[in-house]
Scaffold this motif. Structure first.
Motif, short mmCIF file in Angstrom:
data_model
loop_
_atom_site.label_atom_id
_atom_site.label_comp_id
_atom_site.label_asym_id
_atom_site.label_seq_id
_atom_site.Cartn_x
_atom_site.Cartn_y
_atom_site.Cartn_z
N GLU A 57 14.75 -27.12 22.09
CA GLU A 57 14.50 -28.30 22.80
C GLU A 57 14.51 -29.70 21.98
O GLU A 57 14.32 -30.68 22.49
CB GLU A 57 13.18 -28.08 23.54
CG GLU A 57 11.97 -27.84 22.62
CD GLU A 57 10.69 -27.69 23.51
OE1 GLU A 57 10.52 -28.48 24.19
OE2 GLU A 57 10.01 -26.54 23.11
N THR A 58 14.93 -29.33 20.58
CA THR A 58 15.11 -30.34 19.80
C THR A 58 16.42 -30.81 19.45
O THR A 58 17.07 -30.21 18.55
CB THR A 58 14.15 -30.30 18.43
OG1 THR A 58 12.78 -29.95 18.76
CG2 THR A 58 14.16 -31.57 17.48
N GLY A 85 1.42 -32.70 28.35
CA GLY A 85 1.56 -31.80 29.48
C GLY A 85 2.42 -30.62 29.42
O GLY A 85 2.12 -29.41 29.88
N TYR A 86 3.43 -30.79 28.21
CA TYR A 86 4.02 -29.69 27.77
C TYR A 86 3.09 -28.22 27.49
O TYR A 86 3.46 -27.22 27.71
CB TYR A 86 4.89 -29.81 26.69
CG TYR A 86 6.16 -30.87 26.79
CD1 TYR A 86 6.37 -31.43 28.05
CD2 TYR A 86 6.93 -31.21 25.88
CE1 TYR A 86 7.37 -32.17 28.34
CE2 TYR A 86 7.94 -32.21 26.05
CZ TYR A 86 8.35 -32.62 27.24
OH TYR A 86 9.19 -33.41 27.62
N VAL A 281 3.56 -26.95 18.29
CA VAL A 281 4.48 -27.40 17.26
C VAL A 281 5.37 -28.36 17.72
O VAL A 281 5.63 -29.21 16.82
CB VAL A 281 5.45 -26.10 16.95
CG1 VAL A 281 6.57 -26.26 16.10
CG2 VAL A 281 4.71 -24.72 16.35
N VAL A 282 5.94 -28.59 19.19
CA VAL A 282 6.58 -29.50 19.53
C VAL A 282 5.58 -30.85 19.52
O VAL A 282 6.21 -31.87 19.29
CB VAL A 282 7.09 -29.19 20.98
CG1 VAL A 282 7.44 -30.36 21.69
CG2 VAL A 282 7.95 -28.11 20.87
N PHE A 283 4.47 -30.62 19.78
CA PHE A 283 3.49 -31.85 19.78
C PHE A 283 3.45 -32.51 18.51
O PHE A 283 3.74 -33.76 18.36
CB PHE A 283 2.27 -31.72 20.31
CG PHE A 283 1.26 -32.67 20.11
CD1 PHE A 283 1.15 -33.59 21.40
CD2 PHE A 283 0.71 -33.05 19.26
CE1 PHE A 283 0.35 -34.80 21.37
CE2 PHE A 283 -0.23 -34.22 19.05
CZ PHE A 283 -0.58 -34.84 20.14
N ALA A 284 3.64 -31.71 17.51
CA ALA A 284 3.36 -32.11 15.92
C ALA A 284 4.66 -32.74 15.58
O ALA A 284 4.81 -33.63 14.94
CB ALA A 284 2.79 -30.85 15.14
N GLN A 285 5.70 -32.25 16.19
CA GLN A 285 7.10 -32.50 15.77
C GLN A 285 7.47 -34.06 16.43
O GLN A 285 7.91 -34.84 15.75
CB GLN A 285 8.28 -31.46 16.34
CG GLN A 285 9.47 -31.77 16.08
CD GLN A 285 10.51 -30.64 16.66
OE1 GLN A 285 10.82 -29.85 15.90
NE2 GLN A 285 10.60 -30.88 18.16
#
Length: 490
Positions: A57-58, A85-86, A281-285
């Motif tokens: 997703e990145t 929200g994710y 992890v996505v939030f931190a990214q």
């Protein structure tokens, strides 16, 4: 060719591109059957699936466009309301949807619809996924080619072809194992590239970290929450929490791109662990990429560019080429391609899986050996790669930030499919006819909102609108149309 980088960086970049193809071809090993080729033999560890989920997703859209969001004069950290929200959406997927995929032996997410409603619903959802995935990832391929065009100076169309062919080769040869392990490698590379770039910017500012902090505070760049209730505003708390939750439920609970990873896990528990942690992890990214965007704004305020940037997507790419030191420049450019190839390879594998399992196998009357099916899957992978290359070449007319376009496409398509999953999960009476009617009405409603009301309703709401319309119309139609009958195996 007007090459914008030095020999050392060009060598590093070329070595990376060749290395990815060779590594992917090697790590995939030999695939004896469809399970090996499309699911990695169901032997993938949870942490590898976690890395693959995040890397998939990145894309380059994330790597270049998200810093551009914070770079803009009015840009700040409000984009982070979306990954909140994710996180919520992922846990709802774990509770309500993930169990559906571990009931029996399935290869495609949409086989669930065949068991619940029938083959027509399965193929309708699968075809929607295939079309929308090809369009969205063709846009991602185009954005990556923009960077290669700046670096090497060859025509944009040729850049699209080069990146696309490289991805096709290792996906065809290595299958799902190649995709997942390359995703993990590429995750490490692009995160390292972003951190390197951030460090270089801070070091380049006259007073380093204090200049960065002062700029961020003075220009209100650290603002994260906006509690205004405005459907037209893209980055508000409510659009992020509710819209992001439904978007994540759709992309991670009703999209073959992600579901294929869960099916490759050793068991449901491993799949749930990978999916749940991935949200944080996505939030931190995203936070890292936005902070990088603020750093770019501080840098170019202190050292204005000779020519103003036309698009925010160009800012990070231009900084990489013009200001990063030798060696780090090559590594960071490799990170750009890492982000792209991880998503593109996943897309090729998942669309192939959907086509083979939802169309070819149910509709063909001949029985093929597993080795023949693997060869056929490789052919379909190559054809989908060519389709994405075609979309990438045709995308040159796009003038605004690509991130919104890609996420809008995802919201339109996956929301409709999520609505059918809701019907399959929460309504025993709904028949195939009712589900398909809900899908058609939902498609019409969400397309009207996306094209005729785009100034009144922001794209994070598209998934909610599509899913709820499909669900409500399906429930209402089930009161008038015949009730569901046990689906026959086709």
């Amino acid at each position: 060719m007007n090459i914008a980088i030095g020999t050392v960086d060009l060598f590093i970049l070329g070595l990376y591109l060749i290395g990815v193809v060779l590594f992917g071809s090697w790590v995939g090993g030999k695939q004896k059957n469809l399970s090996d080729y499309l699911l990695g033999g169901k032997t993938l560890p949870w942490w590898a699936i976690l890395g693959s989920i995040v890397a998939t997703e990145t894309s380059t859209v994330t790597f270049l466009s998200v810093p551009g969001i914070a770079y803009e004069p009015a840009g700040n950290l409000q984009f982070l309301q979306l990954p909140l929200g994710y996180i919520v959406g992922r846990f709802l997927v774990i509770v309500f949807l993930l169990p559906l995929y571990f009931r029996g032996e399935i290869y495609s997410a949409y086989e669930v619809f065949k068991k619940r409603f029938g083959g027509t619903t399965e193929r309708t959802a699968s075809l929607t996924f295939i079309i929308m995935r090809t369009l969205a990832d063709g846009l991602r391929l185009y954005l990556t080619a923009l960077v290669l065009e700046k670096v090497v100076g060859i025509p944009l169309s040729a850049c699209v072809v080069v990146i696309g062919i490289g991805t096709i080769i290792y996906t065809c040869l290595g299958g799902m194992k190649s995709v997942v392990w390359n995703d993990c490698l590429q995750f490490v590379i692009y995160i390292a590239g972003a951190i390197f770039a951030f460090g270089v910017i801070i070091n380049a500012l006259p007073h380093g970290w204090s200049d960065y902090q002062q700029f961020a505070v003075t220009h209100h760049k650290l603002t994260m929450f906006d509690f205004e209730w405005n459907l037209a505003s893209t980055y508000t708390f409510w659009a992020g929490l509710v819209g992001g939750m439904f978007l994540s439920m759709a992309t991670h609970g009703a999209d073959q791109l992600m579901i294929q990873r869960y099916l490759g896990a050793r068991n449901q528990k491993d799949a749930a662990k990978a999916l749940g942690i991935s949200g944080f992890v996505v939030f931190a990214q995203f936070a890292l990429f936005l902070l990088l965007g603020i750093a770019l704004a501080a840098f170019y305020t202190t050292f204005p560019p000779a020519t103003p940037f036309e698009k925010p997507d160009e800012v990070f790419a231009s900084f990489i080429i013009d200001h990063l030191p030798v060696g780090i420049k090559g590594l960071t450019l490799a990170a750009v391609f890492a982000a792209a190839m991880s998503t593109l390879s996943s897309s090729l594998s998942s669309t192939t899986s959907a086509l083979v399992n939802d169309f070819y196998l149910p509709l063909t009357s001949t029985t093929k050996q597993q080795a023949e099916l693997v060869k056929l899957s490789r052919l379909f992978t190559a054809l989908f790669g060519i389709a994405q290359i075609s979309v990438g070449i045709a995308s040159q007319s796009i003038s605004n930030s690509v991130v919104g376009s890609v996420l809008a496409i995802a919201g339109i398509s996956t929301g409709l499919i999520l609505g059918i999953f809701f019907l399959a999960t929460f309504s025993k009476r709904t028949s195939e006819a009712s589900a398909l009617l809900g899908f058609v009405v939902g498609l019409g409603v969400v397309l009207y909102v996306a094209f005729e009301m785009k100034t009144q309703v922001a794209w994070p709401w598209y998934t909610l609108i599509g899913a709820s319309t499909v669900f409500l119309v399906g429930i209402a139609a089930s009161q008038f149309l015949p009730a569901a009958q046990p689906a026959s195996e086709e």
